[in-house]
Design a protein around this motif. Structure first.
Motif, PDB file in Angstrom:
ATOM      1  N   GLU A 116     -14.433 -88.290 -70.953  1.00 38.76           N
ATOM      2  CA  GLU A 116     -13.522 -88.883 -71.919  1.00 38.76           C
ATOM      3  C   GLU A 116     -14.079 -88.784 -73.335  1.00 38.76           C
ATOM      4  O   GLU A 116     -13.345 -88.644 -74.300  1.00 38.76           O
ATOM      5  N   ASP A 143     -13.982 -96.900 -66.902  1.00 41.81           N
ATOM      6  CA  ASP A 143     -12.524 -97.028 -67.001  1.00 41.81           C
ATOM      7  C   ASP A 143     -12.186 -98.516 -67.133  1.00 41.81           C
ATOM      8  O   ASP A 143     -12.926 -99.375 -66.639  1.00 41.81           O
ATOM      9  N   TRP A 167      -9.728 -87.493 -66.441  1.00 43.06           N
ATOM     10  CA  TRP A 167     -10.930 -88.245 -66.074  1.00 43.06           C
ATOM     11  C   TRP A 167     -10.593 -89.568 -65.369  1.00 43.06           C
ATOM     12  O   TRP A 167     -11.416 -90.101 -64.650  1.00 43.06           O
ATOM     13  N   ASP A 168      -9.369 -90.084 -65.587  1.00 41.88           N
ATOM     14  CA  ASP A 168      -8.965 -91.318 -64.909  1.00 41.88           C
ATOM     15  C   ASP A 168      -8.647 -91.069 -63.432  1.00 41.88           C
ATOM     16  O   ASP A 168      -8.852 -91.945 -62.597  1.00 41.88           O
ATOM     17  N   ASP A 220     -15.232 -90.419 -66.002  1.00 43.07           N
ATOM     18  CA  ASP A 220     -14.822 -91.545 -66.854  1.00 43.07           C
ATOM     19  C   ASP A 220     -15.956 -92.559 -66.767  1.00 43.07           C
ATOM     20  O   ASP A 220     -16.120 -93.228 -65.745  1.00 43.07           O
TER      21      ASP A 220
HETATM   22 CA    CA Z   1     -10.158 -94.275 -68.500  1.00 42.25          CA
END
Ligand code: CA
Ligand code: 2IP
Length: 379
Positions: free
Chosen positions: A79, A156, A300-301, A153
């Motif tokens: 990210e 998150d 990336w999530d 990530d």
């Molecule tokens: Ca995220």
């Protein structure tokens, strides 16, 4: 590739340690919670400490994976950018150095000379994590590192991490907000096809005991006939309990909420923070389906948790495509499965890697089918 999975589990645990240390150690915690704006803004460096914590975790993962698998290093994306710039046109590339001392010296330059914070952070980054791994030894994943790419990530649901609310939830219920929603997410995909194959999720704040917060990790592998997951597939719902549960972002469109309400009933339409956490809820069987109508998540999530869904026989689809073409035939839904190798060249910045059509995550195709049926033509 079982070695890569084991390494990712260890680095994710190290990342979780860094996340916990940043909340436990007073000098780091102070930096973490202070929102610097206007005149208070750090004159030397523009970004906040929370961005630095994210960058440092991401770079630590890149450093450790690159050391053992040099073929992947140029294909590890996350990210955050590791370039810190200030208004004076100076920039510093934040990396993890060969020694703790060197890393501390580099971090001090972006922390405006705060040696104490830099030393604490460098210490956490260079400390090896101990982790008891089960079920990973007998795995054979016939993939070569040069075929793979990685999405990270580092934390998150950053806003939940910063706010740090400690929610108490009953076993078997999801947490709508708070520290439990903050996750470290790492996903491995095949560069040629974009298919996710290995996923690691670390929840740094799973539960609290008298000695402090304890984490939990989850992993999954899905490649051809190799399907393995640290989580057991939740039992199918008994016929006498036909209700369906859906988890949404609290900022989801009203039209989506209204369309799904009759299907779920009031208690089974749930809301939770964190894109990764909502997918984890589906993986754990705390919700049947996660629907997101906006393009507000990124590769990336979703990459890491997506691999766990696939390992359990579920999947994650582009919602827009699904609503357009969607049929679920033969118990599996191949059309519209999200992929991770291609950017949207017409977009700029992070949006190049957005899951633009929204998404729907599921384990059971029947549930997916019912949700899609309700949503068609409603927004
Ligand atoms: Ca995220
Ligand atoms: C965010 C985070 C948010 C989520 C958003 C993600 O990532 O997971 O919680 O929104 O989609 O991009 P929501 O909670 O409404 O689902 P990050 O915290 O890393 O920016």
């Amino acid at each position: 590739m079982a070695d890569l999975l084991k390494l990712l589990l260890r680095v994710a645990e190290k990342a979780a340690n860094v996340a916990r240390v940043c909340r436990q150690e007073a000098p780091l915690f102070q930096l973490l919670i202070q929102e610097k704006t206007g005149v208070d803004k750090n004159k030397k460096f523009v970004q906040d400490f929370k961005t630095l914590a994210d960058v440092v975790i991401q770079e630590m993962i890149r450093h450790d994976v690159g050391a053992q698998f040099p073929e992947i290093i140029d294909h590890i994306q996350g990210e955050e950018s590791n370039k810190f710039e200030n208004g004076l046109g100076e920039s510093v590339i934040v990396t993890v150095c060969g020694t703790e001392k060197e890393t501390a010296a580099l971090l001090a330059t972006v922390l405006d000379g705060d040696q104490m914070a830099a030393t604490l952070l460098a210490c956490a980054i260079h400390q090896d994590a101990t982790l008891k791994l089960t079920g990973t030894d007998d795995l054979h994943i016939p993939l070569s590192p040069s075929d793979l790419g990685i999405w990270i990530d580092p934390i998150d649901a950053t806003s939940q991490y910063i706010q740090g609310r400690e929610e108490v939830v009953e076993e078997g219920c999801l947490c709508s907000s708070g520290l439990q929603c903050a996750l470290v997410l790492i996903g491995v995909y095949i560069r040629a096809t974009g298919e996710p194959v290995i996923g690691v999720i670390n929840q740094p704040f799973n539960h609290k005991d008298p000695t402090g917060w304890k984490g939990k990790h989850f992993w999954g592998v899905s490649y051809g006939s190799v399907k393995a997951c640290s989580v057991l597939r939740p039992k199918d719902r008994p016929a006498e309990c036909p209700g369906l549960s859906v988890v949404l972002s609290s900022s989801e469109k009203q039209a989506v909420k209204e369309a799904l309400a009759p299907l779920c009933g009031p208690d089974r339409l749930m809301y939770a923070s964190g894109a990764g956490y909502k997918i984890l809820c589906v993986i754990l069987g705390l919700a049947d389906v996660y629907v997101l109508s906006e393009g507000s998540t990124f590769k990336w999530d979703s990459c890491g948790p997506h691999a766990l869904l696939l390992a359990l026989g579920g999947g994650m689809l582009d919602l827009k495509e699904c609503l357009h073409f969607g049929h679920c035939e033969g118990g599996h839904h191949d059309q519209g499965e999200l992929t991770y190798h291609q950017s949207h060249s017409e977009s700029t910045g992070a949006d190049r890697w957005a899951n633009q059509g929204g998404l729907v995550a599921y384990l059971d195709c029947q549930m997916l089918h019912r949700v899609i049926g309700e949503l068609k033509g409603k927004f």
